[in-house]
Write a protein that holds these residues in place. Structure first.
Motif, PDB file in Angstrom:
ATOM      1  N   PHE A 544       0.875  -1.162   0.000  1.00  0.00           N
ATOM      2  CA  PHE A 544       0.000   0.000   0.000  1.00  0.00           C
ATOM      3  C   PHE A 544       0.923   1.226   0.000  1.00  0.00           C
ATOM      4  CE2 PHE A 544      -2.208  -3.528   1.876  1.00  0.00           C
ATOM      5  CZ  PHE A 544      -3.480  -3.470   1.341  1.00  0.00           C
ATOM      6  N   GLU A 545       1.135   1.807  -1.174  1.00  0.00           N
ATOM      7  CA  GLU A 545       2.180   2.798  -1.332  1.00  0.00           C
ATOM      8  C   GLU A 545       1.856   4.121  -0.657  1.00  0.00           C
ATOM      9  OE1 GLU A 545       2.407   2.798  -5.547  1.00  0.00           O
ATOM     10  OE2 GLU A 545       3.810   1.118  -5.635  1.00  0.00           O
ATOM     11  N   ASP A 546       0.571   4.476  -0.549  1.00  0.00           N
ATOM     12  CA  ASP A 546       0.244   5.758   0.057  1.00  0.00           C
ATOM     13  C   ASP A 546       0.508   5.762   1.553  1.00  0.00           C
ATOM     14  OD1 ASP A 546      -1.727   3.897   0.436  1.00  0.00           O
ATOM     15  OD2 ASP A 546      -3.398   5.303   0.228  1.00  0.00           O
ATOM     16  N   THR A 547       0.438   4.594   2.211  1.00  0.00           N
ATOM     17  CA  THR A 547       0.717   4.516   3.652  1.00  0.00           C
ATOM     18  C   THR A 547       2.023   3.786   3.953  1.00  0.00           C
ATOM     19  OG1 THR A 547      -0.566   2.459   3.861  1.00  0.00           O
ATOM     20  CG2 THR A 547      -1.741   4.546   4.202  1.00  0.00           C
ATOM     21  N   SER A 548       2.774   3.374   2.917  1.00  0.00           N
ATOM     22  CA  SER A 548       4.035   2.639   3.090  1.00  0.00           C
ATOM     23  C   SER A 548       3.824   1.401   3.960  1.00  0.00           C
ATOM     24  CB  SER A 548       5.109   3.544   3.706  1.00  0.00           C
ATOM     25  OG  SER A 548       5.406   4.616   2.852  1.00  0.00           O
ATOM     26  N   THR A 549       2.791   0.630   3.646  1.00  0.00           N
ATOM     27  CA  THR A 549       2.450  -0.589   4.381  1.00  0.00           C
ATOM     28  C   THR A 549       2.670  -1.798   3.490  1.00  0.00           C
ATOM     29  OG1 THR A 549       0.755   0.635   5.602  1.00  0.00           O
ATOM     30  CG2 THR A 549       0.657  -1.765   5.695  1.00  0.00           C
ATOM     31  N   GLY A 550       3.257  -2.850   4.036  1.00  0.00           N
ATOM     32  CA  GLY A 550       3.460  -4.088   3.306  1.00  0.00           C
ATOM     33  C   GLY A 550       2.782  -5.248   4.016  1.00  0.00           C
ATOM     34  N   VAL A 551       2.112  -6.108   3.251  1.00  0.00           N
ATOM     35  CA  VAL A 551       1.453  -7.305   3.782  1.00  0.00           C
ATOM     36  C   VAL A 551       1.920  -8.495   2.949  1.00  0.00           C
ATOM     37  CG1 VAL A 551      -0.723  -8.448   4.304  1.00  0.00           C
ATOM     38  CG2 VAL A 551      -0.557  -5.953   4.495  1.00  0.00           C
ATOM     39  N   PHE A 552       2.527  -9.491   3.613  1.00  0.00           N
ATOM     40  CA  PHE A 552       3.032 -10.683   2.923  1.00  0.00           C
ATOM     41  C   PHE A 552       2.360 -11.902   3.539  1.00  0.00           C
ATOM     42  CE2 PHE A 552       6.002 -14.258   2.627  1.00  0.00           C
ATOM     43  CZ  PHE A 552       6.210 -14.302   1.248  1.00  0.00           C
ATOM     44  N   LEU A 553       1.721 -12.714   2.688  1.00  0.00           N
ATOM     45  CA  LEU A 553       1.026 -13.927   3.118  1.00  0.00           C
ATOM     46  C   LEU A 553       1.563 -15.100   2.316  1.00  0.00           C
ATOM     47  CD1 LEU A 553      -1.352 -15.107   4.841  1.00  0.00           C
ATOM     48  CD2 LEU A 553      -2.807 -14.714   2.836  1.00  0.00           C
ATOM     49  N   ALA A 554       1.947 -16.187   2.997  1.00  0.00           N
ATOM     50  CA  ALA A 554       2.524 -17.352   2.312  1.00  0.00           C
ATOM     51  C   ALA A 554       1.949 -18.629   2.915  1.00  0.00           C
ATOM     52  CB  ALA A 554       4.044 -17.359   2.430  1.00  0.00           C
ATOM     53  N   PHE A 555       1.809 -19.648   2.060  1.00  0.00           N
ATOM     54  CA  PHE A 555       1.325 -20.959   2.498  1.00  0.00           C
ATOM     55  C   PHE A 555       2.172 -22.036   1.836  1.00  0.00           C
ATOM     56  CE2 PHE A 555      -1.351 -24.746   1.766  1.00  0.00           C
ATOM     57  CZ  PHE A 555      -1.627 -25.080   3.087  1.00  0.00           C
TER      58      PHE A 555
END
Length: 637
Positions: A544-555
């Motif tokens: 999310f570039e406007d808030t500099s947030t990263g979410v990584f999900l792996a299985f």
């Protein structure tokens, strides 16, 4: 429906859901296509030789340009995202504006006006009033110029002809892993990179430690540590030297008493331009392990309890014509293997050696067609193997591209017995040069834009060497791996899509699924089995570039079964030896996007849930959830 089929169906549904700086010239237009253009002024007069910075808040990338005598500037095709645009010249207060870009093709124009420093209060309205809004990478560059005319001399900073950046990260948490009960895990990371005159350099150090707290399953592990140090130097003529060392140690407490699991590796590489366009590369590596590859009573008998390996590789690459490039090189490998005897006395086999000569190249027949070719010759234990390799890369128009690769071994003098137990990690197997007898690959890709595209394809491998395939680089998760033995045939499907779901939301989905086997395993219990493996590896990375947030999900889901030869009636996966599942969620947040900070601070949170068992964790309940939760802070300055 099996768990594996349900997992595959879930990924298929997710795929379907996601599918629905240089200086400015003297006569540039105000709104060139795909540029961020503008003008810098002071008291309504053009300001030449001013520095303008474009700092992307999502990935912390930085671009810099200089205004021309008319005060004009432009950035060519900045990727989509949220930017801080900063204009500065010595003797003036910096100007800062926020800019949001929906795509790299968007054309935007900015007017930036700088106030002379002597006309404003240095504390209330001067440089120090906006200092905290300026990213640290930009601040260092500005302060060098600002120190010459700063209104507050005690804050002046003078630096030599050098640029140094540093970062630190610290995490801590609790864990209940596959080999151990509850415990505490701590880790830290230090990074330094920069330039001293014409020499670029970087240093990275990573350390992690696990300590058992004496819980219910603490008999499985007493503790351990993992550390890595890496140096890199590059000169002005692009000569590079790299040195990386790994040192990992873990103590497990099984019924037979304490056992040490260790892995260390030391790698030195050197790369040097030769002549006008040639390049030579040399790499030397030493690896030593104890109980790192072996796993349980049903491990392949040929896998040693400990081993040492040396590897030296050199190559020379040069263009022959403007359309053709060739590379020639050699590899030397030596392996010392240690086994436990019937009386627990260590038994060392004679060193086994391998010498390889290879040549490969590429020829662009026409702009839309590239032909790749190669030949590997291997001499080990008096036998010779030849492995011709060829491929084609074709542009299909409308941003479509297809690539193929095929390789196979031809033996003279029988199949050699040497095993090279260097770790093999899933996701780094792009070539067909990791112990395969036969390897075939087809990939098709299409680009939708600068940061969007789709790739799908298939790879079929038949293995000629025994190896252990790892799915996690974390030393404490070493059991998340599968054995592959000679004769295994493993077809694999791959899929990757990068999409911009919104102007400031970029996501990437990667998935691989494979099922196969058929190789024969002579296990430590002196019985023979037919090997069967299958795995599903998928991940979703969203920014999310406007808030500099990263979410990584792996299985991850791994299965391995050994079917006794000569015993009909048993289903291949009725009683798997390895059946593991792991779900990981990692969150990152740059605090600079929330609050004005002088340095780049970020917070990290990692959560993992796993279940399943291996031969080394047979005492675990297969359905029991095991958890790991870690969090920490990182700073870049």
């Amino acid at each position: 429906m099996s768990d594996f089929s349900r997992s595959t169906l879930l990924v298929s549904a997710l795929l379907a859901l996601l599918g629905a700086g240089a200086a400015v010239g003297d006569a540039l237009p105000d709104t060139a296509v795909g540029t961020v253009a503008g003008r810098v002024t002071a008291a309504e007069s053009p300001l030449g030789a001013a520095r303008v910075y474009a700092y992307q808040l999502a990935d912390l990338s930085l671009s810099r340009v200089i205004t021309n005598p008319e005060g004009r500037f432009f950035f060519d095709a900045l990727p989509a995202g949220l930017y801080k645009i900063i204009a500065f010249k010595s003797g003036f207060v910096p100007a800062i504006v926020m800019l949001s870009r929906a795509s790299a093709e968007a054309s935007q124009f900015l007017d930036l006006e700088l106030a002379p420093a002597e006309r404003v209060n240095p504390i209330e309205g001067g440089f120090w009033s906006v200092r905290e809004q300026i990213p640290s990478d930009v601040l260092r560059d500005i302060e060098r110029g600002y120190a010459e005319v700063a209104a507050v001399p005690e804050f002046s900073i003078r630096m030599p002809d050098a640029e140094i950046r540093a970062s630190m990260q610290a995490t801590a948490g609790v864990t209940q892993g596959l080999e151990f009960g509850s415990g505490q895990v701590t880790s830290g990371r230090v990074g330094i990179d920069g330039r001293i005159r014409d020499l670029k350099m970087s240093l990275t150090g990573v350390y992690s430690e696990l300590v058992s707290d004496g819980g219910r399953k603490s008999e499985e592990i007493a503790g351990g540590h993992a550390q890595r140090v890496s140096f890199r130097f590059e000169s002005e003529d692009h000569a590079r030297v790299n040195f990386t060392t790994h040192a990992n140690q873990m103590t497990t407490l099984h019924r037979g008493g304490p056992a040490e699991v260790g892995f260390e590796s030391h790698i030195v590489s050197w790369s040097q331009p030769v002549g006008r366009e040639g390049r030579s590369d040399v790499t030397a590596q030493y690896t030593a392990e104890t109980n790192f590859y072996s796993q349980g009573r049903l491990a392949p008998q040929e896998i040693p309890d400990a081993s040492r390996a040396w590897r030296v590789e050199g190559s020379y690459t040069t263009p022959v014509t403007d359309r053709a490039t060739i590379q020639a090189g050699f590899r030397y490998r030596e392996l010392d293997s240690f086994y436990e005897g019937s009386r627990r006395d260590p038994l060392m086999l004679l060193p086994e050696e391998t010498v390889e000569l290879f040549g490969r190249g590429g020829l662009r027949v026409k702009p839309a067609l590239l032909v790749e070719y190669g030949l590997y010759s291997t001499l080990r234990d008096g036998s010779l193997s030849l492995a011709p390799q060829g491929g084609v890369v074709v542009s299909l128009g409308s941003n479509w591209r297809a690539s193929t690769l095929a390789s196979m071994r031809v033996h003279d003098g029988g199949v050699p017995e040497l095993r090279d137990f260097a770790p093999v990690y899933h996701g780094e197997r792009g070539s067909c040069d990791q112990g395969e007898e036969h390897c075939y690959r087809l990939l098709i890709s299409r680009l939708f834009g600068e940061d969007e595209g789709i790739t799908f394809g298939a790879t079929h491998r038949e293995y000629g060497d025994t190896m252990r395939l790892f799915f996690d680089r974390d030393f404490f998760n070493r059991l998340e791996s599968l054995y592959l033995v000679r004769g295994d045939r493993v077809p694999e499907l791959q899929f990757e899509v990068k999409r911009r779901l919104a102007p400031t939301i970029l996501t990437r989905l990667q998935s691989s699924v494979a099922a196969g086997g058929g190789g024969v395993v002579l296990a430590n219990n002196q019985r023979t089995y037919e090997n069967e493996v299958r795995y599903l590896v998928t991940s979703l990375d969203t920014r999310f570039e406007d808030t500099s947030t990263g979410v990584f999900l792996a299985f991850h889901r791994l299965e391995q079964a050994l079917s006794p030869l000569g015993r009909p009636g048993r289903g291949v996966f009725a009683h798997p030896e390895i059946a593991l599942e792991r779900l990981q969620l990692m969150l990152t947040q740059n605090l600079g996007a929330i609050h004005k900070l002088a340095s780049d601070w970020a917070v990290h949170l990692n959560m993992e849930v796993s279940r399943g068992a291996t031969p080394e964790t047979a005492s675990f309940d297969d359905d029991e959830l095991r958890k790991r939760l870690t969090g920490g802070l990182a700073v870049r300055f």
